[in-house]
Write a protein that holds these residues in place. Structure first.
Motif, PDB file in Angstrom:
ATOM      1  N   VAL A 170      -6.801  14.647  -3.763  1.00 44.08           N
ATOM      2  CA  VAL A 170      -6.647  16.077  -4.026  1.00 44.08           C
ATOM      3  C   VAL A 170      -5.224  16.348  -4.487  1.00 44.08           C
ATOM      4  O   VAL A 170      -4.260  15.951  -3.840  1.00 44.08           O
ATOM      5  N   SER A 171      -5.110  17.014  -5.614  1.00 48.29           N
ATOM      6  CA  SER A 171      -3.805  17.385  -6.157  1.00 48.29           C
ATOM      7  C   SER A 171      -3.952  18.727  -6.849  1.00 48.29           C
ATOM      8  O   SER A 171      -5.045  19.292  -6.950  1.00 48.29           O
ATOM      9  N   LEU A 172      -2.836  19.281  -7.307  1.00 50.64           N
ATOM     10  CA  LEU A 172      -2.857  20.621  -7.897  1.00 50.64           C
ATOM     11  C   LEU A 172      -3.674  20.679  -9.175  1.00 50.64           C
ATOM     12  O   LEU A 172      -4.202  21.732  -9.523  1.00 50.64           O
ATOM     13  N   ASN A 173      -3.762  19.568  -9.888  1.00 43.50           N
ATOM     14  CA  ASN A 173      -4.452  19.616 -11.172  1.00 43.50           C
ATOM     15  C   ASN A 173      -5.954  19.396 -11.060  1.00 43.50           C
ATOM     16  O   ASN A 173      -6.657  19.452 -12.064  1.00 43.50           O
ATOM     17  N   ASN A 174      -6.470  19.132  -9.848  1.00 41.36           N
ATOM     18  CA  ASN A 174      -7.921  18.970  -9.725  1.00 41.36           C
ATOM     19  C   ASN A 174      -8.522  19.855  -8.631  1.00 41.36           C
ATOM     20  O   ASN A 174      -9.613  19.577  -8.140  1.00 41.36           O
ATOM     21  N   LEU A 175      -7.779  20.900  -8.223  1.00 40.77           N
ATOM     22  CA  LEU A 175      -8.341  21.845  -7.262  1.00 40.77           C
ATOM     23  C   LEU A 175      -9.397  22.701  -7.934  1.00 40.77           C
ATOM     24  O   LEU A 175      -9.191  23.226  -9.029  1.00 40.77           O
ATOM     25  N   ARG A 176     -10.539  22.860  -7.295  1.00 46.19           N
ATOM     26  CA  ARG A 176     -11.637  23.640  -7.840  1.00 46.19           C
ATOM     27  C   ARG A 176     -12.278  24.471  -6.734  1.00 46.19           C
ATOM     28  O   ARG A 176     -12.246  24.095  -5.561  1.00 46.19           O
ATOM     29  N   ASP A 177     -12.867  25.606  -7.112  1.00 48.54           N
ATOM     30  CA  ASP A 177     -13.655  26.393  -6.166  1.00 48.54           C
ATOM     31  C   ASP A 177     -14.958  25.670  -5.862  1.00 48.54           C
ATOM     32  O   ASP A 177     -15.411  24.794  -6.613  1.00 48.54           O
ATOM     33  N   ASN A 178     -15.571  26.043  -4.759  1.00 52.58           N
ATOM     34  CA  ASN A 178     -16.871  25.485  -4.436  1.00 52.58           C
ATOM     35  C   ASN A 178     -17.904  25.898  -5.477  1.00 52.58           C
ATOM     36  O   ASN A 178     -17.778  26.941  -6.127  1.00 52.58           O
ATOM     37  N   GLN A 179     -18.932  25.096  -5.595  1.00 50.24           N
ATOM     38  CA  GLN A 179     -19.969  25.386  -6.561  1.00 50.24           C
ATOM     39  C   GLN A 179     -20.652  26.713  -6.215  1.00 50.24           C
ATOM     40  O   GLN A 179     -21.119  26.905  -5.093  1.00 50.24           O
ATOM     41  N   GLY A 180     -20.671  27.643  -7.160  1.00 49.38           N
ATOM     42  CA  GLY A 180     -21.302  28.940  -6.934  1.00 49.38           C
ATOM     43  C   GLY A 180     -20.375  29.998  -6.379  1.00 49.38           C
ATOM     44  O   GLY A 180     -20.796  31.138  -6.176  1.00 49.38           O
ATOM     45  N   ALA A 181     -19.108  29.635  -6.124  1.00 53.67           N
ATOM     46  CA  ALA A 181     -18.186  30.621  -5.573  1.00 53.67           C
ATOM     47  C   ALA A 181     -17.782  31.650  -6.626  1.00 53.67           C
ATOM     48  O   ALA A 181     -17.516  32.800  -6.293  1.00 53.67           O
ATOM     49  N   GLN A 231     -11.717   7.336  -4.611  1.00 54.88           N
ATOM     50  CA  GLN A 231     -11.713   7.365  -6.065  1.00 54.88           C
ATOM     51  C   GLN A 231     -10.776   8.460  -6.607  1.00 54.88           C
ATOM     52  O   GLN A 231     -10.194   8.305  -7.676  1.00 54.88           O
ATOM     53  N   HIS A 232     -10.693   9.598  -5.871  1.00 57.70           N
ATOM     54  CA  HIS A 232      -9.870  10.707  -6.322  1.00 57.70           C
ATOM     55  C   HIS A 232      -9.086  11.262  -5.144  1.00 57.70           C
ATOM     56  O   HIS A 232      -9.600  11.363  -4.034  1.00 57.70           O
ATOM     57  N   MET A 289       0.839  -1.201   0.000  1.00 52.67           N
ATOM     58  CA  MET A 289       0.000   0.000   0.000  1.00 52.67           C
ATOM     59  C   MET A 289       0.869   1.244   0.000  1.00 52.67           C
ATOM     60  O   MET A 289       1.960   1.275   0.581  1.00 52.67           O
ATOM     61  N   THR A 290       0.383   2.278  -0.671  1.00 52.67           N
ATOM     62  CA  THR A 290       1.100   3.559  -0.712  1.00 52.67           C
ATOM     63  C   THR A 290       0.850   4.325   0.583  1.00 52.67           C
ATOM     64  O   THR A 290      -0.150   4.104   1.266  1.00 52.67           O
ATOM     65  N   PRO A 291       1.744   5.235   0.956  1.00 56.00           N
ATOM     66  CA  PRO A 291       1.494   6.054   2.151  1.00 56.00           C
ATOM     67  C   PRO A 291       0.200   6.849   2.057  1.00 56.00           C
ATOM     68  O   PRO A 291      -0.450   7.100   3.061  1.00 56.00           O
ATOM     69  N   ALA A 292      -0.194   7.246   0.845  1.00 54.03           N
ATOM     70  CA  ALA A 292      -1.440   8.001   0.700  1.00 54.03           C
ATOM     71  C   ALA A 292      -2.645   7.150   1.078  1.00 54.03           C
ATOM     72  O   ALA A 292      -3.593   7.623   1.720  1.00 54.03           O
ATOM     73  N   ASP A 293      -2.624   5.849   0.691  1.00 54.28           N
ATOM     74  CA  ASP A 293      -3.735   4.957   1.046  1.00 54.28           C
ATOM     75  C   ASP A 293      -3.830   4.789   2.556  1.00 54.28           C
ATOM     76  O   ASP A 293      -4.912   4.858   3.141  1.00 54.28           O
ATOM     77  N   MET A 294      -2.700   4.556   3.211  1.00 53.58           N
ATOM     78  CA  MET A 294      -2.703   4.378   4.666  1.00 53.58           C
ATOM     79  C   MET A 294      -3.156   5.651   5.382  1.00 53.58           C
ATOM     80  O   MET A 294      -3.936   5.605   6.328  1.00 53.58           O
ATOM     81  N   PHE A 295      -2.685   6.795   4.914  1.00 53.28           N
ATOM     82  CA  PHE A 295      -3.076   8.065   5.543  1.00 53.28           C
ATOM     83  C   PHE A 295      -4.570   8.311   5.381  1.00 53.28           C
ATOM     84  O   PHE A 295      -5.247   8.738   6.315  1.00 53.28           O
ATOM     85  N   TYR A 296      -5.092   8.039   4.195  1.00 51.46           N
ATOM     86  CA  TYR A 296      -6.514   8.272   3.955  1.00 51.46           C
ATOM     87  C   TYR A 296      -7.367   7.383   4.859  1.00 51.46           C
ATOM     88  O   TYR A 296      -8.308   7.852   5.501  1.00 51.46           O
TER      89      TYR A 296
END
Length: 313
Positions: free
Chosen positions: A92-103, A89-90, A46-53
């Motif tokens: 958080v990384s720099l290429n998928n950061l988004r504002d909240n809906q309606g912001a 499933q996803h 397992m990757t460290p990201a999986d264990m941390f999550y």
């Protein structure tokens, strides 16, 4: 590490804590060993990201987690049921950061055809003041076309930047301060002594007036900003002297609060022709008058720049 081995480790830890800690309750029954059905990886795979999550997700729902050989041991909240954790499933990384809906709202584009609903008149309607460009929001003071208040009552005159507000000082008050020991009549009384004795509060200077002239009985030497003729006559009648000395703001500050200056500045001469005429007039007892300039040198006027011996850093 197998699942049975992990359970034995947890059971031995709980038993040890129950023996050594008074009042400890064995909560091994409230632990369960869970493993996602679709995930057959071991802890080394397992990757460290999986264990941390997985660890953080268990903590967020109110549990505590220990990862042993790929098995996730979580404490339940109130029952013996365990939490089943799904693989994210996803991440958080720099290429998928988004504002909240309606912001963030899409800018309204007008004048792009009638099909958009905001074409031609761009939502302003037909004619009128609010449809005109540059005049939809009248500025402050606009009163619909009638003469505004600021033009009905315009300003008149000007405010003199060189105006000085001299505070009045009467002769009877000077005599009272001398009688009570707050002023020393044997030395010249300058604006410094007036300031220290709190005789009068001033910002630009002091003018000497003749109210209570009959009460003045002590001959004194006064250095003030200006003086009335009656006050000068009474002081000189008793054998005293009145000298009018000019001080600009810097010289007055250095005179009243010398502790703020390591080097006392040179006092400035009168700036305007009107002030020069005033302080060169013998009748006004100006310190630049021909008969006074040669006989008396004002104590409160610095003719040269000099170090302050009383300055403390």
């Amino acid at each position: 590490m197998s699942g049975s081995h992990a359970a034995q480790v947890v059971e031995s830890v709980a038993s040890t804590m129950a023996e050594k800690i008074p009042g400890y309750v064995d909560i091994f029954d409230q632990f369960g060993v869970i493993r996602p059905e679709h995930d057959d990886r071991t802890a080394s795979e397992m990757t460290p990201a999986d264990m941390f999550y997985l660890t953080m997700l268990i903590a967020l729902v109110g549990g505590s987690a220990v990862i042993i050989g790929g098995y996730y041991i979580s404490r339940t909240l109130a029952t013996n049921a365990t939490f089943k954790i799904d693989k994210p499933q996803h991440f958080v990384s720099l290429n998928n950061l988004r504002d909240n809906q309606g912001a963030r709202k899409t800018k309204k584009r007008v004048g792009r055809g009638h099909g958009s609903g905001h074409g031609k008149t761009c939502g302003r309607g037909q004619k009128g003041q609010k449809s005109r460009s540059g005049n939809s929001k009248p500025g402050p003071g606009f009163e619909g076309g009638q003469t505004p208040l600021m033009r009905v009552f315009p300003k008149r005159g000007f405010k003199n930047a060189l105006r000085r507000e001299l505070q009045p000082l009467n002769l009877d008050k000077i005599q009272h301060w001398i009688n009570t020991g707050r002023l020393d009549a044997s030395k010249p009384i300058t604006l410094k002594q007036i300031y220290d004795a709190n005789l009068v509060k001033f910002k630009d200077g002091v003018t000497l007036l003749a109210r209570g002239a009959a009460h003045l009985t002590t001959p004194v030497t006064l250095e003030v900003t200006s003086a009335s003729r009656q006050a000068v006559a009474r002081v000189e009648e008793l054998g005293g002297r009145v000298v009018c000395v000019y001080h600009n703001k810097l010289a007055l500050r250095a005179l009243t609060r010398p502790g703020k200056f390591a080097v006392l500045p040179k006092s400035a001469m009168p700036m305007t022709a009107k002030l020069r005429r005033r302080y060169e007039d013998p009748e006004r007892r100006g310190f630049l008058a021909p008969g006074i300039k040669d006989e008396y040198q004002p104590v409160s006027f610095n003719f040269e720049r000099q170090a302050n011996p009383d300055y403390v850093e």
